[in-house]
Scaffold this active site. Structure first.
Site, PDB file in Angstrom:
ATOM      1  N   ARG A 150      -8.886  -0.757   4.329  1.00 60.99           N
ATOM      2  CA  ARG A 150      -8.115   0.303   3.683  1.00 60.99           C
ATOM      3  C   ARG A 150      -6.751  -0.209   3.213  1.00 60.99           C
ATOM      4  O   ARG A 150      -6.200   0.251   2.236  1.00 60.99           O
ATOM      5  CB  ARG A 150      -7.854   1.455   4.663  1.00 60.99           C
ATOM      6  CG  ARG A 150      -8.985   2.418   4.915  1.00 60.99           C
ATOM      7  CD  ARG A 150      -8.455   3.596   5.736  1.00 60.99           C
ATOM      8  NE  ARG A 150      -7.101   3.953   5.305  1.00 60.99           N
ATOM      9  CZ  ARG A 150      -6.113   4.246   6.169  1.00 60.99           C
ATOM     10  NH1 ARG A 150      -6.320   4.219   7.472  1.00 60.99           N
ATOM     11  NH2 ARG A 150      -4.911   4.552   5.696  1.00 60.99           N
ATOM     12  N   CYS A 191      -5.186  12.551  11.949  1.00 61.80           N
ATOM     13  CA  CYS A 191      -5.969  11.312  11.980  1.00 61.80           C
ATOM     14  C   CYS A 191      -5.855  10.725  13.371  1.00 61.80           C
ATOM     15  O   CYS A 191      -5.162  11.281  14.226  1.00 61.80           O
ATOM     16  CB  CYS A 191      -5.493  10.340  10.902  1.00 61.80           C
ATOM     17  SG  CYS A 191      -3.994   9.467  11.344  1.00 61.80           S
ATOM     18  N   LYS A 248       0.845  -1.209   0.000  1.00 60.00           N
ATOM     19  CA  LYS A 248       0.000   0.000   0.000  1.00 60.00           C
ATOM     20  C   LYS A 248       0.874   1.251   0.000  1.00 60.00           C
ATOM     21  O   LYS A 248       0.664   2.183  -0.782  1.00 60.00           O
ATOM     22  CB  LYS A 248      -0.906   0.031   1.232  1.00 60.00           C
ATOM     23  CG  LYS A 248      -1.569   1.391   1.492  1.00 60.00           C
ATOM     24  CD  LYS A 248      -2.411   1.377   2.736  1.00 60.00           C
ATOM     25  CE  LYS A 248      -1.672   1.610   4.006  1.00 60.00           C
ATOM     26  NZ  LYS A 248      -1.321   3.011   4.263  1.00 60.00           N
ATOM     27  N   ASN A 249       1.889   1.273   0.874  1.00 62.03           N
ATOM     28  CA  ASN A 249       2.680   2.489   1.048  1.00 62.03           C
ATOM     29  C   ASN A 249       3.703   2.724  -0.057  1.00 62.03           C
ATOM     30  O   ASN A 249       4.434   3.708  -0.032  1.00 62.03           O
ATOM     31  CB  ASN A 249       3.338   2.486   2.433  1.00 62.03           C
ATOM     32  CG  ASN A 249       2.281   2.664   3.505  1.00 62.03           C
ATOM     33  OD1 ASN A 249       1.139   3.020   3.221  1.00 62.03           O
ATOM     34  ND2 ASN A 249       2.655   2.399   4.744  1.00 62.03           N
ATOM     35  N   ASP A 289       4.333   0.922  12.076  1.00 65.17           N
ATOM     36  CA  ASP A 289       3.148   0.246  11.524  1.00 65.17           C
ATOM     37  C   ASP A 289       3.032  -1.206  11.982  1.00 65.17           C
ATOM     38  O   ASP A 289       2.055  -1.869  11.642  1.00 65.17           O
ATOM     39  CB  ASP A 289       3.181   0.312   9.988  1.00 65.17           C
ATOM     40  CG  ASP A 289       3.105   1.738   9.471  1.00 65.17           C
ATOM     41  OD1 ASP A 289       3.404   1.962   8.292  1.00 65.17           O
ATOM     42  OD2 ASP A 289       2.759   2.634  10.267  1.00 65.17           O
ATOM     43  N   MET A 331       2.622  18.820   8.019  1.00 61.87           N
ATOM     44  CA  MET A 331       3.028  18.884   6.608  1.00 61.87           C
ATOM     45  C   MET A 331       4.130  19.918   6.408  1.00 61.87           C
ATOM     46  O   MET A 331       4.470  20.274   5.284  1.00 61.87           O
ATOM     47  CB  MET A 331       1.821  19.274   5.752  1.00 61.87           C
ATOM     48  CG  MET A 331       0.740  18.224   5.725  1.00 61.87           C
ATOM     49  SD  MET A 331       0.425  17.427   4.158  1.00 61.87           S
ATOM     50  CE  MET A 331       1.254  18.282   2.916  1.00 61.87           C
ATOM     51  N   ASP A 332       4.705  20.416   7.528  1.00 60.75           N
ATOM     52  CA  ASP A 332       5.670  21.521   7.425  1.00 60.75           C
ATOM     53  C   ASP A 332       6.898  21.160   6.594  1.00 60.75           C
ATOM     54  O   ASP A 332       7.463  22.002   5.902  1.00 60.75           O
ATOM     55  CB  ASP A 332       6.096  21.970   8.837  1.00 60.75           C
ATOM     56  CG  ASP A 332       6.704  20.812   9.629  1.00 60.75           C
ATOM     57  OD1 ASP A 332       7.838  20.946  10.113  1.00 60.75           O
ATOM     58  OD2 ASP A 332       6.061  19.746   9.710  1.00 60.75           O
ATOM     59  N   ARG A 354       0.096  14.589  12.432  1.00 62.10           N
ATOM     60  CA  ARG A 354       0.545  14.423  11.029  1.00 62.10           C
ATOM     61  C   ARG A 354       0.806  15.764  10.356  1.00 62.10           C
ATOM     62  O   ARG A 354       0.088  16.179   9.454  1.00 62.10           O
ATOM     63  CB  ARG A 354      -0.460  13.623  10.206  1.00 62.10           C
ATOM     64  CG  ARG A 354      -1.126  12.442  10.795  1.00 62.10           C
ATOM     65  CD  ARG A 354      -0.498  11.094  10.775  1.00 62.10           C
ATOM     66  NE  ARG A 354       0.087  10.592   9.565  1.00 62.10           N
ATOM     67  CZ  ARG A 354      -0.356   9.518   8.875  1.00 62.10           C
ATOM     68  NH1 ARG A 354      -1.458   8.941   9.250  1.00 62.10           N
ATOM     69  NH2 ARG A 354       0.290   9.053   7.832  1.00 62.10           N
ATOM     70  N   ARG A 394      -5.361  10.291   3.271  1.00 57.33           N
ATOM     71  CA  ARG A 394      -4.312  11.236   3.651  1.00 57.33           C
ATOM     72  C   ARG A 394      -3.263  11.366   2.563  1.00 57.33           C
ATOM     73  O   ARG A 394      -2.738  12.411   2.273  1.00 57.33           O
ATOM     74  CB  ARG A 394      -3.581  10.722   4.892  1.00 57.33           C
ATOM     75  CG  ARG A 394      -4.111  11.116   6.207  1.00 57.33           C
ATOM     76  CD  ARG A 394      -3.043  10.863   7.231  1.00 57.33           C
ATOM     77  NE  ARG A 394      -1.870  11.633   6.904  1.00 57.33           N
ATOM     78  CZ  ARG A 394      -1.827  12.943   7.082  1.00 57.33           C
ATOM     79  NH1 ARG A 394      -2.887  13.579   7.547  1.00 57.33           N
ATOM     80  NH2 ARG A 394      -0.777  13.638   6.770  1.00 57.33           N
TER      81      ARG A 394
HETATM   82  C1  EPZ Z   1       4.035   7.095   5.994  1.00 58.05           C
HETATM   83  O1  EPZ Z   1       3.203   8.157   6.488  1.00 58.05           O
HETATM   84  C2  EPZ Z   1       3.123   5.859   5.934  1.00 58.05           C
HETATM   85  N1  EPZ Z   1       2.005   6.140   5.062  1.00 58.05           N
HETATM   86  C3  EPZ Z   1       2.600   5.539   7.346  1.00 58.05           C
HETATM   87  O2  EPZ Z   1       1.852   4.322   7.278  1.00 58.05           O
HETATM   88  C4  EPZ Z   1       3.791   5.283   8.257  1.00 58.05           C
HETATM   89  O3  EPZ Z   1       3.337   5.081   9.568  1.00 58.05           O
HETATM   90  C5  EPZ Z   1       4.733   6.515   8.235  1.00 58.05           C
HETATM   91  O4  EPZ Z   1       5.135   6.813   6.892  1.00 58.05           O
HETATM   92  C6  EPZ Z   1       5.994   6.285   9.058  1.00 58.05           C
HETATM   93  O5  EPZ Z   1       6.653   5.154   8.630  1.00 58.05           O
HETATM   94  C7  EPZ Z   1       2.201   6.052   3.716  1.00 58.05           C
HETATM   95  O6  EPZ Z   1       3.275   5.777   3.223  1.00 58.05           O
HETATM   96  C8  EPZ Z   1       1.020   6.330   2.842  1.00 58.05           C
HETATM   97  P1  EPZ Z   1       5.909  10.674   7.939  1.00 58.05           P
HETATM   98  P2  EPZ Z   1       3.701   9.684   6.416  1.00 58.05           P
HETATM   99  O7  EPZ Z   1       5.754  11.898   7.119  1.00 58.05           O
HETATM  100  O8  EPZ Z   1       4.467   9.898   5.173  1.00 58.05           O
HETATM  101  C9  EPZ Z   1       6.161  14.002  11.349  1.00 58.05           C
HETATM  102  C10 EPZ Z   1       0.060   2.847   7.685  1.00 58.05           C
HETATM  103  O9  EPZ Z   1      -0.382   2.332   8.742  1.00 58.05           O
HETATM  104  N2  EPZ Z   1       6.150  14.964  10.229  1.00 58.05           N
HETATM  105  O10 EPZ Z   1       7.173   9.904   7.812  1.00 58.05           O
HETATM  106  O11 EPZ Z   1       2.534  10.547   6.700  1.00 58.05           O
HETATM  107  C11 EPZ Z   1       4.783  13.345  11.505  1.00 58.05           C
HETATM  108  O12 EPZ Z   1       3.922  14.140  12.257  1.00 58.05           O
HETATM  109  C12 EPZ Z   1       0.461   4.343   7.671  1.00 58.05           C
HETATM  110  O13 EPZ Z   1       0.214   2.232   6.629  1.00 58.05           O
HETATM  111  C13 EPZ Z   1       6.394  16.295  10.490  1.00 58.05           C
HETATM  112  O14 EPZ Z   1       6.599  16.690  11.647  1.00 58.05           O
HETATM  113  O15 EPZ Z   1       4.685   9.694   7.692  1.00 58.05           O
HETATM  114  C14 EPZ Z   1       5.135  12.027  12.164  1.00 58.05           C
HETATM  115  O16 EPZ Z   1       5.218  12.194  13.536  1.00 58.05           O
HETATM  116  C15 EPZ Z   1       0.167   5.041   8.952  1.00 58.05           C
HETATM  117  N3  EPZ Z   1       6.341  17.159   9.444  1.00 58.05           N
HETATM  118  C16 EPZ Z   1       6.527  11.715  11.587  1.00 58.05           C
HETATM  119  O17 EPZ Z   1       7.035  12.929  11.046  1.00 58.05           O
HETATM  120  C17 EPZ Z   1       6.075  16.765   8.152  1.00 58.05           C
HETATM  121  O18 EPZ Z   1       6.018  17.589   7.243  1.00 58.05           O
HETATM  122  C18 EPZ Z   1       6.520  10.642  10.496  1.00 58.05           C
HETATM  123  O19 EPZ Z   1       5.651  11.066   9.473  1.00 58.05           O
HETATM  124  C19 EPZ Z   1       5.837  15.406   7.904  1.00 58.05           C
HETATM  125  C20 EPZ Z   1       5.868  14.515   8.962  1.00 58.05           C
END
Ligand code: EPZ
Length: 426
Positions: A404, A121, A25-26, A312, A128-129, A126, A97
């Protein structure tokens, strides 16, 4: 909510046989977004049939992407008619998302993007900065969040540069990689995320004619090109689905072979199982777990970015550790609210306390079936695994979360001896 689907499980049966893992999926979600970087068709021959992919395909159509299902189940996606000015319904974006991964391709091809913010969520805020930081560095000075929307305008082409991420975010790394493929000059991402899904994205983009090096390390280099072309691609196996099945074999004290695995991608998981005392046979593309009669040891887990222990897989291991003698500790370092499964596991007779991001799990002799409710994808998987181990009947509500991210979950488990069925709620 009426008619929400539920899972009915009668537990206590050791799983026996072989389960085959579907595509990741990811990886599928960012790779689908990447297909919009070309006007030609990108053909995927193993898109997983899961709700998140369906929702992503809907959002892609909303921004003018074309999608075609070919006769043999392959899917052809292209950005020929990509139109960033089209309004994407808020509720659709909030359903998935990962729609925020369209920002990179839209900015790279159209110089603008206007998408609803995916919002938080149930597992955390989560942010986006880091995505926005990357786009700004690539030249998008006019980028703002207002009225729940991200509105961004940038030059065409974007301008290559060096970006040092404050957080090794998977999504930000993927978005910036995609945006930089069509930028003028070279972009370097430092402190990049290293997940295997990012390597799969690099491999697809390079087959489309991009010049990317370093995915899988914390420094990724992208030399911008003028145009990308169509190609065909097989998506990597889902390492989290694979890990979930391995834990299912262990929690039922069964003998289960999980096929279509890249063992290197699940090393943090297999290492932890072996640390507990689980016997494994690791082949080129399969892993077999063997019965252990609960001669297992309590362990500590700290979730980390790849190649550390994946967040995960945290909930699934928590379900398993509820039945392992002694005190196990799980510290969740990635998402601040990812212990939603705790009260539900305690309803099945587990003994878990949480404090400041750490869960203290005291092993119990058995779990007993009950009605429990899922709040997110991996919590749903953990409750299903606990139901497979519990005595009697367990009902897991809200399994739309499970659907999902897991293809044919019920079918796959029934094939290896589980007593499980999908029921619609009244
Ligand atoms: C990906 O999410 C995966 N989703 C998530 O899987 C997975 O848990 C996560 O990576 C971590 O491995 C997909 O690939 C679609 P991140 P993502 O940006 O990209 C912080 C599942 O169960 N952060 O690496 O959203 C954020 O808040 C899902 O399959 C910032 O601070 O994860 C978090 O604490 C759930 N600023 C951490 O980084 C940002 O701009 C990791 O988030 C972006 C993220």
């Amino acid at each position: 909510m009426a008619n929400q689907a539920k899972l009915e499980i009668v537990g206590g049966r050791p799983l026996q046989g072989t389960i085959t893992v579907s595509a990741a999926k990811n990886a599928a979600l960012p790779l689908l977004a990447a297909a919009l970087l070309t006007e030609e068709e990108v053909v995927f021959d193993n898109l997983p049939r899961i709700k998140d992919v369906e929702a992503m395909l809907e959002v892609i159509q909303q921004v003018g992407g074309t999608i075609r299902e070919l006769e043999d189940g392959r899917w052809a996606i292209s950005g020929r008619n990509l139109d960033a000015s089209r309004e994407v319904p808020n509720e659709l974006v909030r359903k998935i998302r990962a729609s925020n991964l369209l920002l990179g391709p839209l900015l790279a091809r159209c110089g603008m993007a206007h998408l609803s913010m995916p919002g938080g969520c149930s597992i955390g805020s989560r942010q986006m900065d880091q995505h926005i930081k990357g786009f700004r560095a690539l030249g998008c000075q006019d980028i703002a969040i207002s009225g729940g929307y991200i509105k961004a305008h940038g030059p065409l082409p974007l301008q290559g540069t060096v970006i040092h991420l404050d957080v090794a975010s998977v999504g930000a790394t993927e978005n910036i990689m995609m945006a930089a493929t069509l930028a003028a000059g070279t972009t370097v991402i430092r402190n990049a995320a290293k997940e295997p899904e990012i390597v799969d994205l690099q491999n697809l983009l390079n087959k489309m004619g991009a010049h990317i090096r370093g995915a899988g390390t914390d420094v990724i280099k992208i030399e911008g090109v003028k145009k990308l072309k169509g190609t065909s691609h097989s998506i990597i196996p889902d390492r989290i689905e694979a890990g979930t099945h391995l834990v299912a074999g262990v929690i039922t004290n069964g003998q289960l072979t999980v096929k279509n695995i890249i063992p290197e991608h699940v090393e943090a998981v297999t290492a932890k199982l072996m640390e507990m005392g689980v016997k494994l046979e690791i082949g080129d593309d399969y892993i077999t777990v063997f019965p252990h009669d609960w001669q297992l040891k309590a362990v500590d887990i700290r979730t980390q970015p790849y190649p550390g222990f994946p967040t995960d897989m945290q909930a699934q291991f928590m379900a398993l550790l509820t039945l392992v003698p002694g005190i196990s500790l799980i510290t969740e370092n990635i998402f601040e609210a990812r212990f939603n499964q705790v009260p539900e596991l305690n309803r099945l007779g587990a003994s878990i306390k949480t404090e400041n991001g750490t869960a203290f799990i005291k092993g119990v002799a058995k779990l007993t079936g009950a009605e429990v409710s899922a709040t997110d994808l991996r919590a749903a998987a953990a409750l299903a695994l606990a139901g497979l181990a519990a005595e009697g009947k367990t009902i897991v509500e809200n399994i739309q979360h499970l659907e999902r991210g897991y293809e044919a979950f019920v079918e796959k488990y029934c094939q290896v001896g589980a007593q499980m069925r999908r029921i619609t709620g009244s």
